[in-house]
Design an enzyme around this catalytic site. Structure first.
Site, PDB file in Angstrom:
ATOM      1  N   GLY A  71      -2.829  -1.288  -7.224  1.00 26.87           N
ATOM      2  CA  GLY A  71      -1.746  -2.264  -7.288  1.00 26.87           C
ATOM      3  C   GLY A  71      -2.026  -3.335  -8.326  1.00 26.87           C
ATOM      4  N   HIS A 118       0.835  -1.208   0.000  1.00 27.23           N
ATOM      5  CA  HIS A 118       0.000   0.000   0.000  1.00 27.23           C
ATOM      6  C   HIS A 118       0.874   1.264   0.000  1.00 27.23           C
ATOM      7  CE1 HIS A 118      -2.822  -2.850   2.258  1.00 27.23           C
ATOM      8  NE2 HIS A 118      -3.555  -2.490   1.228  1.00 27.23           N
TER       9      HIS A 118
HETATM   10  P1  AMP Z   1      -6.576  -3.584  -0.417  1.00 27.28           P
HETATM   11  O1  AMP Z   1      -6.388  -2.798   0.829  1.00 27.28           O
HETATM   12  O2  AMP Z   1      -6.133  -5.011  -0.303  1.00 27.28           O
HETATM   13  O3  AMP Z   1      -7.941  -3.422  -1.012  1.00 27.28           O
HETATM   14  O4  AMP Z   1      -5.583  -2.969  -1.470  1.00 27.28           O
HETATM   15  C1  AMP Z   1      -5.572  -1.594  -1.729  1.00 27.28           C
HETATM   16  C2  AMP Z   1      -4.662  -1.321  -2.896  1.00 27.28           C
HETATM   17  O5  AMP Z   1      -3.352  -1.780  -2.580  1.00 27.28           O
HETATM   18  C3  AMP Z   1      -5.089  -2.062  -4.160  1.00 27.28           C
HETATM   19  O6  AMP Z   1      -4.894  -1.209  -5.290  1.00 27.28           O
HETATM   20  C4  AMP Z   1      -4.159  -3.226  -4.186  1.00 27.28           C
HETATM   21  O7  AMP Z   1      -3.932  -3.733  -5.478  1.00 27.28           O
HETATM   22  C5  AMP Z   1      -2.898  -2.616  -3.616  1.00 27.28           C
HETATM   23  N1  AMP Z   1      -2.008  -3.656  -3.100  1.00 27.28           N
HETATM   24  C6  AMP Z   1      -2.320  -4.655  -2.225  1.00 27.28           C
HETATM   25  N2  AMP Z   1      -1.254  -5.473  -2.035  1.00 27.28           N
HETATM   26  C7  AMP Z   1      -0.244  -4.980  -2.812  1.00 27.28           C
HETATM   27  C8  AMP Z   1       1.109  -5.376  -3.062  1.00 27.28           C
HETATM   28  N3  AMP Z   1       1.649  -6.446  -2.480  1.00 27.28           N
HETATM   29  N4  AMP Z   1       1.838  -4.631  -3.920  1.00 27.28           N
HETATM   30  C9  AMP Z   1       1.301  -3.534  -4.529  1.00 27.28           C
HETATM   31  N5  AMP Z   1       0.043  -3.113  -4.323  1.00 27.28           N
HETATM   32  C10 AMP Z   1      -0.732  -3.813  -3.488  1.00 27.28           C
END
Ligand code: AMP
Length: 298
Positions: free
Chosen positions: A147, A37
């Site tokens: 991401g 994140h």
């Molecule tokens: P989430 O909180 O899981 O909904 O993710 C929020 C954002 O963070 C989304 O755009 C995800 O794709 C991104 N994200 C989650 N894990 C990763 C990671 N390991 N590397 C890069 N971006 C990530």
């Protein structure tokens, strides 16, 4: 850094930033923030002058029986991380703010949302598309950063921004991994040490496919089987191991051969934890940089 709870406060803060000539960057998250994140926050910082992180565990993208209730909620620690990473504002609304009584409108994505997780989590991307549209309309960002770890989500949002004529640039940032190759995820916190060990099969399988592709292998079925054998041997359930077109996500059948590049996407369950990961063959590096000759990860 400001923590805002009300949509109108958030809209006003973004309006003020724009009125002062600042480019607004948006990073939507569900919290339990990790280095993946924070890499999005850093990317937004590079592309904007006012960075807004949203933290909201969005109920409409979870299906009954999924982990909505147990999803980690760590707002205080998350705010500290956002401040450290250079965010200007965190928007963490209550459920009733984003879904007030009587609300009934949904944003329904199309073909991009159909394969892969769309097939295994019906309604999931409708929930994602709906909340992200609300956040984009509130913030009015110049740039929104997602991401590639959630590759299909990124493509669904890119498509919805185009189709709804929303004036934002959508950026997909590379997946951040642990040193051993495991993609960072808030859900990794659910894994027991043994499950975490088995979950590395995803990174191992994807790495084998990346290396085979680099060595000239183009048969879709062969590339897919390399990943499948690793994951199926370690997971409690495999939702999918699939090859697809990196832009449209249209499935690539086993009998096809890869022209240009191809997405390899995996979803599998370890214990009660469902993990997803992917690479784009021909673009992404192997998740595990080097493996010993016996394939044990070196
Ligand atoms: P989430 O909180 O899981 O909904 O993710 C929020 C954002 O963070 C989304 O755009 C995800 O794709 C991104 N994200 C989650 N894990 C990763 C990671 N390991 N590397 C890069 N971006 C990530």
């Amino acid at each position: 850094m400001e923590l805002l709870r009300e949509p109108e406060q958030f809209r006003a803060a973004c309006d003020r930033a724009r009125a002062a000539g600042r480019r607004v960057g948006l990073v939507p998250t569900m919290g339990a923030l990790h280095a993946g994140h924070l890499s999005l926050v850093a990317e937004a910082r590079r592309r904007a002058d006012f960075v807004a992180v949203t933290i909201f565990v969005n109920p409409t993208q979870f299906r009954p029986g999924e982990d909505f209730e147990r999803y980690p909620r760590l707002l205080e620690a998350d705010c500290a991380k956002c401040a450290q990473a250079g965010a200007d504002v965190v928007f963490a609304p209550a459920r009733e703010h984003m879904y007030p009584p009587g609300e009934e409108t949904r944003v329904r994505p199309g073909a991009t949302a159909e394969p892969l997780c769309g097939a295994h989590r019906p309604g999931h991307f409708e929930g994602v598309a709906t909340i992200v549209t609300k956040l984009l309309v509130l913030a009015g960002p110049c740039v929104a950063v997602f991401g590639r770890k959630d590759y299909q989500q990124w493509r669904v949002i890119e498509t919805l921004v185009r189709d709804l004529c929303l004036p934002a640039q959508v950026v997909g940032a590379p997946t951040v991994r642990e040193p051993d190759g495991l993609a960072l995820s808030s859900r990794n916190a659910y894994l027991s040490p043994a499950e975490r060990g088995r979950a590395l099969s995803i990174a191992r399988g994807l790495s084998r496919a990346v290396r085979a592709f680099a060595a000239g292998e183009r048969r879709a079925g062969t590339l897919r089987a390399m990943v499948q054998v690793q994951v199926a041997g370690a997971a409690d359930r495999v939702d999918y191991v699939a090859l697809g077109d990196p832009a449209t996500l249209a499935p690539l059948p086993d009998a096809a051969s890869v022209a240009g590049s191809a997405l390899v996407a995996v979803a599998a369950r370890f214990g009660t934890t469902r993990l997803i990961d992917n690479v784009v063959l021909g673009e992404d590096p192997a998740p595990i940089a080097w493996e010993g000759p016996d394939g044990d990860g070196g």
